[in-house]
Write a protein that holds these residues in place. Structure first.
Motif, short mmCIF file in Angstrom:
data_model
loop_
_atom_site.label_atom_id
_atom_site.label_comp_id
_atom_site.label_asym_id
_atom_site.label_seq_id
_atom_site.Cartn_x
_atom_site.Cartn_y
_atom_site.Cartn_z
N UNK A 86 0.86 -1.18 0.00
CA UNK A 86 0.00 0.00 0.00
C UNK A 86 0.90 1.23 0.00
N UNK A 87 0.69 2.11 -0.98
CA UNK A 87 1.61 3.24 -1.14
C UNK A 87 0.84 4.52 -1.48
N UNK A 88 1.09 5.58 -0.73
CA UNK A 88 0.45 6.86 -1.03
C UNK A 88 0.53 7.79 0.16
N UNK A 89 0.09 9.01 -0.05
CA UNK A 89 0.03 9.96 1.05
C UNK A 89 -1.27 10.74 0.98
N UNK A 90 -1.82 11.03 2.16
CA UNK A 90 -3.11 11.69 2.26
C UNK A 90 -2.99 12.87 3.21
#
Length: 211
Positions: A12-16
């Protein structure tokens, strides 16, 4: 929950960007589907990735930025956890964001024995998820990513200054989609994304994120 013999390594990869009034307890609850799936008892306990070189799940209290570079061993049932996570993050997000999820076929990588059959194909899958406070915020991220992909591809053949009409047509499509969403009274059900679980562009396996 034991995932030692799980068929997939799921990244799982990302930024919020979260709202300034979103507290850690709220974030822990929103991410419960992830750390619970990993067999942890809390976000702090489950934030570490299966790979030491990955930073895992991190939250910067000062900037209110959630960053995820986190791998867990699992199966297809992890997709339900992702749906629940997105619903939780929608409530906390300040703006739209994209989250990449890659399912790596762990059994295909198994080097024990004779290895995979020559004709076998990895069961890898790639899913792009979107979260945001409103459907409009989610569509803005989808639109920006699509424009970026199209421009990058077409710049091999055209100058960037020639592509204004292409971008305008993409914007028109998204405006039509948003109008249709409003008219159908499905504001509370954000679109799942462009292409769903399509594995990407061309053959070959996606490289793991190594940071």
């Amino acid at each position: 929950m034991s995932h030692y013999n799980a068929p997939f390594e799921i990244h799982v990869h990302g930024q919020v960007q979260l709202r300034s009034d979103a507290g850690f307890e709220q974030l822990q609850e929103a991410l419960r589907p992830l750390w619970k799936y990993a067999g942890a008892r809390s976000l702090a306990d489950g934030a570490a990735s299966a790979y030491e070189e990955e930073p895992g799940i991190q939250y910067d209290v000062k900037t209110h930025l959630l960053q995820m570079c986190w791998t867990v061993h699992g199966d297809e049932d992890f997709r339900q956890s992702l749906d629940e996570m997105c619903m939780g993050l929608n409530e906390l997000a300040e703006q739209g964001a994209a989250i990449e999820v890659t399912f790596y076929d762990a059994e295909f990588d198994d080097e024990e024995g004779d290895g995979p059959d020559e004709d076998a194909e990895a069961r890898d899958d790639f899913v792009m998820l979107f979260v945001g406070p409103t459907p409009a915020a989610i569509m803005q991220v989808q639109r920006d990513l699509l424009v970026q992909d199209v421009i990058n591809m077409m710049e091999r053949h055209f100058d960037a200054s020639e592509l204004g009409g292409v971008v305008a047509e993409i914007d028109k499509l998204f405006n039509q989609r948003f109008d249709a969403l409003v008219n159908s009274l499905e504001i509370g059900k954000p679109p799942r994304g462009l292409g769903g679980g399509n594995g990407g562009h061309g053959g070959g396996r996606r490289p793991r994120h190594l940071h």
